[in-house]
Design a protein around this motif. Structure first.
Motif, PDB file in Angstrom:
ATOM      1  N   MET A   1       1.118  -1.096  -0.104  1.00 10.16           N
ATOM      2  CA  MET A   1       0.025  -0.220  -0.031  1.00 10.16           C
ATOM      3  C   MET A   1       1.026   1.305   0.008  1.00 10.16           C
ATOM      4  SD  MET A   1      -3.017   1.206   0.230  1.00 10.16           S
ATOM      5  CE  MET A   1      -4.402   0.484   0.886  1.00 10.16           C
ATOM      6  N   PRO A   2       0.912   2.070  -1.097  1.00  9.00           N
ATOM      7  CA  PRO A   2       1.690   3.436  -1.083  1.00  9.00           C
ATOM      8  C   PRO A   2       1.357   4.353   0.077  1.00  9.00           C
ATOM      9  CG  PRO A   2      -0.095   3.243  -2.808  1.00  9.00           C
ATOM     10  CD  PRO A   2      -0.087   1.831  -2.255  1.00  9.00           C
ATOM     11  N   ARG A   3       2.067   4.853   0.692  1.00  8.86           N
ATOM     12  CA  ARG A   3       2.138   6.061   1.681  1.00  8.86           C
ATOM     13  C   ARG A   3       1.436   7.268   0.835  1.00  8.86           C
ATOM     14  NH1 ARG A   3       3.518   3.931   6.507  1.00  8.86           N
ATOM     15  NH2 ARG A   3       4.273   5.878   7.578  1.00  8.86           N
ATOM     16  N   ILE A   4       0.964   8.331   1.370  1.00 11.59           N
ATOM     17  CA  ILE A   4       0.675   9.513   0.816  1.00 11.59           C
ATOM     18  C   ILE A   4       1.736  10.339   0.068  1.00 11.59           C
ATOM     19  CG2 ILE A   4       0.976  10.998   2.934  1.00 11.59           C
ATOM     20  CD1 ILE A   4      -1.988  11.543   0.683  1.00 11.59           C
ATOM     21  N   THR A   5       3.025  10.349   0.647  1.00 11.60           N
ATOM     22  CA  THR A   5       4.289  10.629   0.033  1.00 11.60           C
ATOM     23  C   THR A   5       4.605   9.730  -1.228  1.00 11.60           C
ATOM     24  OG1 THR A   5       5.799   9.549   1.559  1.00 11.60           O
ATOM     25  CG2 THR A   5       5.106  11.760   2.139  1.00 11.60           C
ATOM     26  N   ASP A   6       4.151   8.697  -1.226  1.00 13.61           N
ATOM     27  CA  ASP A   6       4.733   7.947  -2.558  1.00 13.61           C
ATOM     28  C   ASP A   6       3.760   7.995  -3.626  1.00 13.61           C
ATOM     29  OD1 ASP A   6       6.639   6.819  -0.925  1.00 13.61           O
ATOM     30  OD2 ASP A   6       5.409   5.151  -0.217  1.00 13.61           O
ATOM     31  N   MET A   7       2.355   8.696  -3.428  1.00 15.79           N
ATOM     32  CA  MET A   7       1.606   8.928  -4.576  1.00 15.79           C
ATOM     33  C   MET A   7       1.815   9.886  -5.552  1.00 15.79           C
ATOM     34  SD  MET A   7      -0.943   6.332  -4.128  1.00 15.79           S
ATOM     35  CE  MET A   7      -2.215   7.251  -5.062  1.00 15.79           C
ATOM     36  N   PRO A   8       1.653   9.584  -6.683  1.00 17.35           N
ATOM     37  CA  PRO A   8       1.517  10.709  -7.679  1.00 17.35           C
ATOM     38  C   PRO A   8       0.145  11.532  -7.428  1.00 17.35           C
ATOM     39  CG  PRO A   8       0.941   8.589  -8.624  1.00 17.35           C
ATOM     40  CD  PRO A   8       1.282   8.338  -7.548  1.00 17.35           C
ATOM     41  N   PRO A   9       0.125  12.503  -8.124  1.00 23.54           N
ATOM     42  CA  PRO A   9      -1.084  13.423  -8.108  1.00 23.54           C
ATOM     43  C   PRO A   9      -2.358  12.775  -8.682  1.00 23.54           C
ATOM     44  CG  PRO A   9       0.666  14.971  -9.101  1.00 23.54           C
ATOM     45  CD  PRO A   9       1.155  13.293  -8.837  1.00 23.54           C
ATOM     46  N   VAL A  10      -3.198  12.659  -8.184  1.00 25.90           N
ATOM     47  CA  VAL A  10      -4.424  12.010  -8.643  1.00 25.90           C
ATOM     48  C   VAL A  10      -5.691  12.937  -8.834  1.00 25.90           C
ATOM     49  CG1 VAL A  10      -6.417  10.242  -7.983  1.00 25.90           C
ATOM     50  CG2 VAL A  10      -3.885   9.966  -7.127  1.00 25.90           C
ATOM     51  N   GLU A  11      -6.166  12.923 -10.105  1.00 23.45           N
ATOM     52  CA  GLU A  11      -7.345  13.557 -10.456  1.00 23.45           C
ATOM     53  C   GLU A  11      -8.667  12.886 -10.381  1.00 23.45           C
ATOM     54  OE1 GLU A  11      -8.195  16.021 -14.734  1.00 23.45           O
ATOM     55  OE2 GLU A  11      -6.017  16.156 -13.660  1.00 23.45           O
ATOM     56  N   VAL A  12      -9.491  13.295  -9.894  1.00 22.61           N
ATOM     57  CA  VAL A  12     -10.887  12.773  -9.804  1.00 22.61           C
ATOM     58  C   VAL A  12     -11.915  13.333 -10.514  1.00 22.61           C
ATOM     59  CG1 VAL A  12     -12.322  11.780  -8.149  1.00 22.61           C
ATOM     60  CG2 VAL A  12     -10.264  11.717  -7.528  1.00 22.61           C
ATOM     61  N   HIS A  13     -12.608  12.760 -11.432  1.00 22.56           N
ATOM     62  CA  HIS A  13     -13.590  13.061 -12.043  1.00 22.56           C
ATOM     63  C   HIS A  13     -15.188  12.650 -11.688  1.00 22.56           C
ATOM     64  CE1 HIS A  13     -11.084  15.464 -14.856  1.00 22.56           C
ATOM     65  NE2 HIS A  13     -10.250  14.047 -14.813  1.00 22.56           N
ATOM     66  N   VAL A  14     -15.944  13.169 -11.344  1.00 24.84           N
ATOM     67  CA  VAL A  14     -17.516  12.806 -11.160  1.00 24.84           C
ATOM     68  C   VAL A  14     -18.198  13.134 -12.216  1.00 24.84           C
ATOM     69  CG1 VAL A  14     -19.386  12.916  -9.405  1.00 24.84           C
ATOM     70  CG2 VAL A  14     -16.959  13.035  -8.419  1.00 24.84           C
ATOM     71  N   MET A  15     -18.469  12.061 -12.760  1.00 24.92           N
ATOM     72  CA  MET A  15     -19.236  12.265 -14.106  1.00 24.92           C
ATOM     73  C   MET A  15     -20.968  12.348 -13.994  1.00 24.92           C
ATOM     74  SD  MET A  15     -17.163   9.584 -16.352  1.00 24.92           S
ATOM     75  CE  MET A  15     -18.567   9.541 -17.604  1.00 24.92           C
ATOM     76  N   GLU A  16     -21.506  13.247 -14.491  1.00 27.77           N
ATOM     77  CA  GLU A  16     -22.757  13.664 -14.344  1.00 27.77           C
ATOM     78  C   GLU A  16     -23.570  12.767 -15.525  1.00 27.77           C
ATOM     79  OE1 GLU A  16     -24.441  17.475 -14.255  1.00 27.77           O
ATOM     80  OE2 GLU A  16     -22.709  18.169 -13.397  1.00 27.77           O
ATOM     81  N   ASN A  17     -24.744  12.114 -15.057  1.00 32.23           N
ATOM     82  CA  ASN A  17     -25.606  10.962 -15.855  1.00 32.23           C
ATOM     83  C   ASN A  17     -26.949  10.911 -15.141  1.00 32.23           C
ATOM     84  OD1 ASN A  17     -25.538   9.178 -13.848  1.00 32.23           O
ATOM     85  ND2 ASN A  17     -23.465   8.293 -14.633  1.00 32.23           N
ATOM     86  N   ASP A  18     -27.773  10.282 -15.869  1.00 37.29           N
ATOM     87  CA  ASP A  18     -29.309  10.170 -15.326  1.00 37.29           C
ATOM     88  C   ASP A  18     -29.404   8.883 -14.446  1.00 37.29           C
ATOM     89  OD1 ASP A  18     -30.076  12.220 -16.848  1.00 37.29           O
ATOM     90  OD2 ASP A  18     -30.362  10.916 -18.819  1.00 37.29           O
ATOM     91  N   ALA A  19     -28.299   8.321 -13.955  1.00 36.10           N
ATOM     92  CA  ALA A  19     -28.354   7.341 -13.030  1.00 36.10           C
ATOM     93  C   ALA A  19     -28.441   7.928 -11.455  1.00 36.10           C
ATOM     94  CB  ALA A  19     -27.228   6.417 -13.157  1.00 36.10           C
ATOM     95  N   ASN A  20     -28.978   7.052 -10.785  1.00 36.81           N
ATOM     96  CA  ASN A  20     -29.111   7.414  -9.231  1.00 36.81           C
ATOM     97  C   ASN A  20     -27.699   7.470  -8.815  1.00 36.81           C
ATOM     98  OD1 ASN A  20     -32.170   7.206  -9.329  1.00 36.81           O
ATOM     99  ND2 ASN A  20     -32.075   5.420  -8.725  1.00 36.81           N
ATOM    100  N   ALA A  21     -27.681   8.219  -7.792  1.00 36.18           N
ATOM    101  CA  ALA A  21     -26.154   8.635  -7.001  1.00 36.18           C
ATOM    102  C   ALA A  21     -25.955   7.443  -6.273  1.00 36.18           C
ATOM    103  CB  ALA A  21     -26.565   9.827  -6.446  1.00 36.18           C
ATOM    104  N   GLY A  22     -24.609   7.325  -6.126  1.00 35.26           N
ATOM    105  CA  GLY A  22     -24.256   6.088  -5.082  1.00 35.26           C
ATOM    106  C   GLY A  22     -22.642   5.892  -5.664  1.00 35.26           C
ATOM    107  N   GLY A  23     -21.901   5.317  -4.737  1.00 35.78           N
ATOM    108  CA  GLY A  23     -20.605   4.940  -4.780  1.00 35.78           C
ATOM    109  C   GLY A  23     -19.598   5.935  -4.875  1.00 35.78           C
TER     110      GLY A  23
END
Length: 58
Positions: free
Chosen positions: A1-23
């Protein structure tokens, strides 16, 4: 398991759609309590052995 100092920058995208929210917030939930109690141990030197806990009693 990488530590926070080992992680590269992470980019998160939450996509909008017609499905119910979850996850979106579920993956980060299981490791939250151990991470928080370990941080409290690092600060105070006291282990938390039972949940829920009261910060005023540390």
């Amino acid at each position: 398991m990488p530590r926070i100092t080992d992680m590269p920058p992470v980019e998160v995208h939450v996509m909008e759609n017609d499905a119910n929210a979850g996850g979106v917030g579920e993956p980060g939930l299981p490791p939250f309590a151990p991470a928080l109690t370990e941080a409290i141990f690092d600060l105070t030197g006291k282990r938390i052995r039972k949940l829920p806990f009261d910060l005023n009693k540390l």
